[in-house]
Design a protein around this motif. Structure first.
Motif, short mmCIF file in Angstrom:
data_model
loop_
_atom_site.label_atom_id
_atom_site.label_comp_id
_atom_site.label_asym_id
_atom_site.label_seq_id
_atom_site.Cartn_x
_atom_site.Cartn_y
_atom_site.Cartn_z
N PHE A 101 -4.26 9.30 -1.10
CA PHE A 101 -4.71 8.02 -0.02
C PHE A 101 -5.30 7.06 0.18
N SER A 102 -6.44 6.97 -0.16
CA SER A 102 -7.16 5.74 -0.88
C SER A 102 -8.99 6.28 -1.31
N TYR A 126 3.10 2.85 3.02
CA TYR A 126 1.76 3.56 4.07
C TYR A 126 2.78 3.07 5.43
N ASN A 127 1.83 3.86 6.17
CA ASN A 127 3.10 3.79 7.63
C ASN A 127 4.62 3.35 8.06
N THR A 147 0.98 -1.12 -0.32
CA THR A 147 0.04 -0.22 0.10
C THR A 147 1.07 1.23 0.17
N ASN A 191 0.55 6.05 -0.49
CA ASN A 191 0.86 6.76 -0.62
C ASN A 191 1.11 8.06 -1.48
#
Lengths: 116, 113
Positions: free
Chosen positions: B51-52, B96-97, B30, B32
């Motif tokens: 982002f989503s 992601y993260n 995932t 961004n």
């Protein structure tokens, strides 16, 4: 309101000298990033600070590079024993939060470093 | 680690022409995705981000970008450019993260009046 500020805007130094670059983030922003942009290349992540957590130093290219952030605000990037390949624009960015859909990084004007 | 490639180093267009700047990334998880712009003499600033949700993202000044997961792409588009769009455009991706945001080398856009 005031944006991210960096000083000096330009720095010329001799090979082997140490330099300190300063970043003042936007007030209240907990996250702070340092990047390096070499001529004709994209931005290269160097280091990340988030609040009082230990910084993410995974992008620092060598042990000659270090950074600190005092009081969760101002940050200083130090390059010891500078080399010609350190010549680049060093950019600082801050954001209100880290990660997630609401993060937006605000960039400073950069410090252009030239090592002779 | 993720990487980003921008296909065009310098694009020259006339006003009112349509624009598409390519951006591909390599990362299987995932992500961004971001487009930043740097106008002459100004700081880098965010143009748009994904982002989503809806893969078609609209940003400032009439720009949009489409996330195509199967192609690992996030191309920037604008139907009709203006002289004031002359700038350098950077695509960026962050796993992601992850704190490490990777930027492409940038595409310089010159719009002729």
């Amino acid at each position: 309101g005031a944006g991210v500020s960096q000083s000096p805007s330009n720095k010329v130094t001799e090979k082997g000298k140490d330099v300190e670059l300063r970043c003042d983030p936007i007030s209240g922003h907990t996250a702070l990033y340092w990047y390096r942009q070499s001529l004709g290349q994209g931005l290269e992540f160097l280091i990340y600070f988030q609040g009082n957590s230990a910084p993410d130093k995974s992008g620092l290219p060598s042990d000659r590079f270090s950074a600190e952030r005092t009081g969760g605000s101002v940050s200083t990037l130090t390059i010891q024993r500078t080399q010609q390949e350190d010549s680049a624009v060093y950019l600082c960015a801050s954001s209100l939060t880290s990660g997630g859909a609401h993060e937006t990084q605000y960039f400073g004007p950069g410090t252009r470093l030239l090592v002779l | 680690a993720q990487s980003v490639s921008q296909h065009n180093h310098h694009v020259i267009l006339s006003e009112a022409a349509s624009l598409e700047l390519g951006c591909n990334y390599s990362y299987g998880g995932t992500v961004n995705l971001f487009w930043y712009v740097q106008y002459p003499g100004q700081h880098l600033q965010l143009l748009l981000k994904y982002f989503s949700g809806d893969p078609l993202v609209k940003g400032i000044k009439g720009f949009e970008a489409e996330f195509i997961k199967s192609k690992f792409s996030f191309n920037l588009r604008k139907p009709s450019v203006q002289w004031s769009d002359t700038a350098e455009y950077f695509c960026a991706v962050r796993a992601y993260n992850n704190n490490d945001m990777r930027f492409g080398a940038g595409t310089r856009l010159t719009v002729k009046p």
